[in-house]
Motif scaffolding. Structure first.
Motif, PDB file in Angstrom:
ATOM      1  N   SER A 119       8.067 -61.602  29.250  1.00 30.61           N
ATOM      2  CA  SER A 119       7.645 -60.632  30.253  1.00 30.61           C
ATOM      3  C   SER A 119       7.289 -59.326  29.310  1.00 30.61           C
ATOM      4  CB  SER A 119       8.392 -60.223  31.255  1.00 30.61           C
ATOM      5  OG  SER A 119       9.882 -59.826  30.831  1.00 30.61           O
ATOM      6  N   TRP A 120       6.193 -58.756  29.969  1.00 26.88           N
ATOM      7  CA  TRP A 120       5.770 -57.536  29.137  1.00 26.88           C
ATOM      8  C   TRP A 120       5.396 -56.609  30.381  1.00 26.88           C
ATOM      9  CZ3 TRP A 120       0.486 -55.790  28.937  1.00 26.88           C
ATOM     10  CH2 TRP A 120      -0.359 -56.792  29.267  1.00 26.88           C
ATOM     11  N   ILE A 121       5.047 -55.049  29.931  1.00 26.28           N
ATOM     12  CA  ILE A 121       4.580 -54.394  30.908  1.00 26.28           C
ATOM     13  C   ILE A 121       3.677 -53.291  30.261  1.00 26.28           C
ATOM     14  CG2 ILE A 121       6.517 -52.534  30.786  1.00 26.28           C
ATOM     15  CD1 ILE A 121       6.405 -52.232  33.803  1.00 26.28           C
ATOM     16  N   PHE A 122       2.568 -53.016  31.101  1.00 27.97           N
ATOM     17  CA  PHE A 122       1.464 -52.316  30.513  1.00 27.97           C
ATOM     18  C   PHE A 122       1.772 -50.861  30.510  1.00 27.97           C
ATOM     19  CE2 PHE A 122      -2.750 -50.499  30.294  1.00 27.97           C
ATOM     20  CZ  PHE A 122      -3.274 -50.769  28.894  1.00 27.97           C
ATOM     21  N   VAL A 123       1.509 -49.943  29.716  1.00 25.71           N
ATOM     22  CA  VAL A 123       1.600 -48.477  30.030  1.00 25.71           C
ATOM     23  C   VAL A 123       0.680 -47.844  30.916  1.00 25.71           C
ATOM     24  CG1 VAL A 123       1.329 -46.278  28.952  1.00 25.71           C
ATOM     25  CG2 VAL A 123       2.340 -48.099  27.651  1.00 25.71           C
ATOM     26  N   ARG A 124       1.070 -47.489  32.073  1.00 29.38           N
ATOM     27  CA  ARG A 124       0.498 -46.755  33.208  1.00 29.38           C
ATOM     28  C   ARG A 124       0.550 -45.206  33.501  1.00 29.38           C
ATOM     29  NH1 ARG A 124       2.810 -46.318  38.030  1.00 29.38           N
ATOM     30  NH2 ARG A 124       5.166 -47.470  38.319  1.00 29.38           N
ATOM     31  N   ASP A 125       1.362 -44.684  32.542  1.00 31.46           N
ATOM     32  CA  ASP A 125       1.565 -43.167  32.559  1.00 31.46           C
ATOM     33  C   ASP A 125       0.299 -42.615  31.919  1.00 31.46           C
ATOM     34  OD1 ASP A 125       2.100 -40.569  32.377  1.00 31.46           O
ATOM     35  OD2 ASP A 125       4.382 -41.106  32.522  1.00 31.46           O
ATOM     36  N   PRO A 126      -0.621 -41.798  32.706  1.00 29.82           N
ATOM     37  CA  PRO A 126      -1.735 -41.155  31.684  1.00 29.82           C
ATOM     38  C   PRO A 126      -1.189 -40.057  30.660  1.00 29.82           C
ATOM     39  CG  PRO A 126      -1.299 -40.196  34.126  1.00 29.82           C
ATOM     40  CD  PRO A 126      -0.571 -41.339  34.147  1.00 29.82           C
ATOM     41  N   PHE A 147       1.328 -40.351  28.836  1.00 32.11           N
ATOM     42  CA  PHE A 147       2.374 -41.455  28.129  1.00 32.11           C
ATOM     43  C   PHE A 147       2.618 -40.751  26.683  1.00 32.11           C
ATOM     44  CE2 PHE A 147       3.469 -44.870  25.075  1.00 32.11           C
ATOM     45  CZ  PHE A 147       4.594 -45.263  25.718  1.00 32.11           C
ATOM     46  N   GLY A 148       1.522 -40.705  25.916  1.00 31.11           N
ATOM     47  CA  GLY A 148       1.716 -40.283  24.753  1.00 31.11           C
ATOM     48  C   GLY A 148       2.372 -38.777  24.332  1.00 31.11           C
ATOM     49  N   LEU A 149       1.733 -38.073  25.300  1.00 30.76           N
ATOM     50  CA  LEU A 149       2.483 -36.450  25.371  1.00 30.76           C
ATOM     51  C   LEU A 149       4.087 -36.732  25.442  1.00 30.76           C
ATOM     52  CD1 LEU A 149       1.845 -33.349  24.925  1.00 30.76           C
ATOM     53  CD2 LEU A 149       1.247 -33.594  27.297  1.00 30.76           C
ATOM     54  N   ARG A 150       4.240 -37.253  26.494  1.00 28.38           N
ATOM     55  CA  ARG A 150       5.611 -37.379  26.886  1.00 28.38           C
ATOM     56  C   ARG A 150       6.508 -37.844  25.746  1.00 28.38           C
ATOM     57  NH1 ARG A 150       6.263 -38.454  33.426  1.00 28.38           N
ATOM     58  NH2 ARG A 150       5.011 -36.753  34.240  1.00 28.38           N
ATOM     59  N   VAL A 151       6.080 -38.970  25.285  1.00 23.12           N
ATOM     60  CA  VAL A 151       6.978 -39.501  24.354  1.00 23.12           C
ATOM     61  C   VAL A 151       7.042 -38.809  23.189  1.00 23.12           C
ATOM     62  CG1 VAL A 151       6.958 -41.481  22.913  1.00 23.12           C
ATOM     63  CG2 VAL A 151       6.440 -42.171  24.969  1.00 23.12           C
ATOM     64  N   HIS A 192      11.168 -35.364  31.227  1.00 24.66           N
ATOM     65  CA  HIS A 192      11.308 -36.783  31.929  1.00 24.66           C
ATOM     66  C   HIS A 192      10.468 -37.764  30.759  1.00 24.66           C
ATOM     67  CE1 HIS A 192      11.709 -34.874  35.743  1.00 24.66           C
ATOM     68  NE2 HIS A 192      12.162 -35.788  36.152  1.00 24.66           N
ATOM     69  N   THR A 193      11.170 -38.980  30.811  1.00 29.54           N
ATOM     70  CA  THR A 193      10.444 -39.862  29.825  1.00 29.54           C
ATOM     71  C   THR A 193       9.263 -40.505  30.579  1.00 29.54           C
ATOM     72  OG1 THR A 193      11.718 -41.645  30.643  1.00 29.54           O
ATOM     73  CG2 THR A 193      12.746 -40.746  28.959  1.00 29.54           C
ATOM     74  N   PRO A 194       8.238 -40.988  30.105  1.00 32.37           N
ATOM     75  CA  PRO A 194       7.090 -41.756  30.942  1.00 32.37           C
ATOM     76  C   PRO A 194       7.672 -42.956  31.533  1.00 32.37           C
ATOM     77  CG  PRO A 194       6.744 -41.530  28.311  1.00 32.37           C
ATOM     78  CD  PRO A 194       8.289 -41.177  28.534  1.00 32.37           C
ATOM     79  N   VAL A 195       6.992 -43.213  32.654  1.00 32.86           N
ATOM     80  CA  VAL A 195       7.156 -44.413  33.715  1.00 32.86           C
ATOM     81  C   VAL A 195       7.482 -45.619  32.630  1.00 32.86           C
ATOM     82  CG1 VAL A 195       6.402 -45.499  35.658  1.00 32.86           C
ATOM     83  CG2 VAL A 195       6.077 -43.087  35.455  1.00 32.86           C
ATOM     84  N   HIS A 196       8.403 -46.256  33.199  1.00 26.79           N
ATOM     85  CA  HIS A 196       8.891 -47.467  32.569  1.00 26.79           C
ATOM     86  C   HIS A 196       9.090 -47.435  31.016  1.00 26.79           C
ATOM     87  CE1 HIS A 196       7.955 -49.452  36.142  1.00 26.79           C
ATOM     88  NE2 HIS A 196       6.766 -49.590  36.099  1.00 26.79           N
ATOM     89  N   ALA A 197       9.586 -46.246  30.679  1.00 27.24           N
ATOM     90  CA  ALA A 197      10.089 -46.078  29.268  1.00 27.24           C
ATOM     91  C   ALA A 197      11.315 -45.524  29.057  1.00 27.24           C
ATOM     92  CB  ALA A 197       8.773 -45.134  28.532  1.00 27.24           C
ATOM     93  N   SER A 198      12.242 -46.089  29.629  1.00 27.53           N
ATOM     94  CA  SER A 198      13.659 -45.760  29.589  1.00 27.53           C
ATOM     95  C   SER A 198      14.375 -46.170  28.298  1.00 27.53           C
ATOM     96  CB  SER A 198      14.634 -46.395  30.770  1.00 27.53           C
ATOM     97  OG  SER A 198      13.943 -46.083  32.108  1.00 27.53           O
ATOM     98  N   TRP A 199      13.552 -47.060  27.556  1.00 27.81           N
ATOM     99  CA  TRP A 199      14.242 -47.439  26.108  1.00 27.81           C
ATOM    100  C   TRP A 199      14.020 -46.179  25.337  1.00 27.81           C
ATOM    101  CZ3 TRP A 199      10.369 -45.996  22.756  1.00 27.81           C
ATOM    102  CH2 TRP A 199       8.925 -46.112  23.353  1.00 27.81           C
TER     103      TRP A 199
END
Length: 396
Positions: A153-160, A162-166, A302-309
């Motif tokens: 399984s995999w999940i696609f990045v959907r947080d607009p 994402f890059g800035l938050r990471v 906050h981390t991005p959505v679906h980026a608890s890793w």
């Protein structure tokens, strides 16, 4: 008529060591071991009566003795053989491979994924071959490095953002904020909740390991309820704060914050950055305002959505899962809580900061993969051609 003499074999020290290692190997092929022992016997001066010594045919001794004398170790290998003519043409093999690369639903088959036997049956049904076995299908797919019976399984990045938050979180792990290095009295805290830790009372006692026997845990159990373990991890200081609650929520999370922020050195710190995910206990701007109102020197990130890793506390939770929770054998919730807190104290005595390896360079590579995936997706929609994307980035 002259009598044929046995070929003489002379070994160097390195050749002898190599052959002796193979002669007593438990993993080498049996045929190779027999050939190596023939050569070693010949090097010791034995004649072709090695056949009687090894209980093999005389021609076998002559063959491998002569091949080693002529070609060395390579002479002990089997020569290329033509083998049986292939039963299936390259076109048929390609068609089987193409069938395996389709989802079963696309062919009208009521399956979630293919197996070798199901692919063999479908290949016959679709006219690819009159008959083909599951093992043949498996060999064809192995040559193409395909395993359609497996899935990931995999999940696609959907947080607009994402890059800035990471990037912000990675900067904090490098003790940087808004391009400025953090001061000595500024700290980074990683926090989250480990939910639904059950107390499973086994119907029979767990048996300790013994000679040639691993620890045994009875499969049957009675449920003793569940609790949540909330923890905060000092990224630089490798110190864990935690407490247990019946369930997660704003109140249990703020209780954890209170426990950390009222102790030193965090109470008198210039700033304490709290890295959290998007769980309901600390989501959105309201959570940031609530934290800042209670502790003005606290900053929620906050981390991005679906980026608890990206949250380092997850590493600690994985340690807890392996060393404390599994195998789960507790009579009630009280022993669960006692063990979690006791392990926390034990961990803090010897803990060292995690060696975080995901860097800004890795982030740039991930964003490039996402961009390539997006471009391929747009190209597919534009041309109407159904193909697999070149890369499928997993964000979590």
């Amino acid at each position: 008529m002259p009598v044929a003499r046995a070929r003489q074999i002379v070994l160097t020290a390195s050749e002898r060591r190599r052959l002796e290692k193979l002669a007593y190997s438990r993993t080498a092929g049996f045929a190779l071991v027999v050939r190596v022992r023939i050569v070693l016997d010949a090097a010791h001066g034995y004649s072709n009566k090695i056949a009687l010594r090894r209980q093999i045919h005389l021609d076998t001794v002559r063959t491998w003795r002569g091949r080693y004398a002529d070609h060395g170790f390579d002479g002990l290998k089997d020569r290329p053989r033509s083998g049986r003519p292939p039963r299936f043409s390259p076109l048929q093999r390609a068609e089987v491979t193409a069938l395996a690369c389709q989802l079963p639903a696309q062919t009208g088959v009521p399956l979630s994924r293919w197996s070798s036997s199901e692919l063999a049956a479908e290949a016959v049904k679709s006219g690819i071959a009159e008959a083909i076995s599951a093992s043949t299908v498996h060999r064809i797919l192995s040559g193409a490095a395909l395993k359609p019976w497996q899935h990931r399984s995999w999940i696609f990045v959907r947080d607009p953002g994402f890059g800035l938050r990471v990037a912000r979180v990675l900067d904090l792990y490098q003790r940087t904020w808004d391009g400025q290095p953090l001061a000595d009295n500024e700290y980074v805290i990683s926090s989250d909740e480990k939910t639904s830790i059950q107390a499973r009372c086994r119907c029979h006692p767990t048996l300790a390991p013994g000679t040639a026997r691993m620890m045994r845990v009875n499969h049957e159990y009675d449920r003793g309820g569940s609790l949540s373990y909330l923890a905060a991890y000092d990224v630089g200081g490798a110190r864990v704060f935690g407490h247990c609650a019946a369930k997660t929520g704003i109140v249990p999370f703020m209780t954890l914050v209170e426990k950390v922020m009222t102790s030193e050195p965090y109470a008198s710190a210039k700033r304490v950055f709290w890295v959290v995910d998007n769980g309901s206990s600390h989501r959105c701007k309201a959570a940031c305002d609530r934290l800042a109102a209670r502790f003005p020197n606290a900053v929620m990130v906050h981390t991005p959505v679906h980026a608890s890793w990206l949250n380092q506390i997850e590493i600690y939770f994985s340690i807890v899962q392996r060393k404390v929770v599994s195998p789960n054998d507790f009579t009630s919730l009280d022993p669960v809580e006692d063990r979690l807190i006791a392990f926390e104290r034990r961990y803090n005595e010897t803990a060292r900061p995690f060696e975080w390896k995901f860097t800004q360079t890795d982030l740039a590579d991930l964003l490039a993969r996402i961009e390539r995936h997006t471009q391929n997706e747009h190209s597919q929609q534009h041309t109407g051609y159904d193909h697999q994307p070149a890369a499928q980035p997993a964000a979590a």
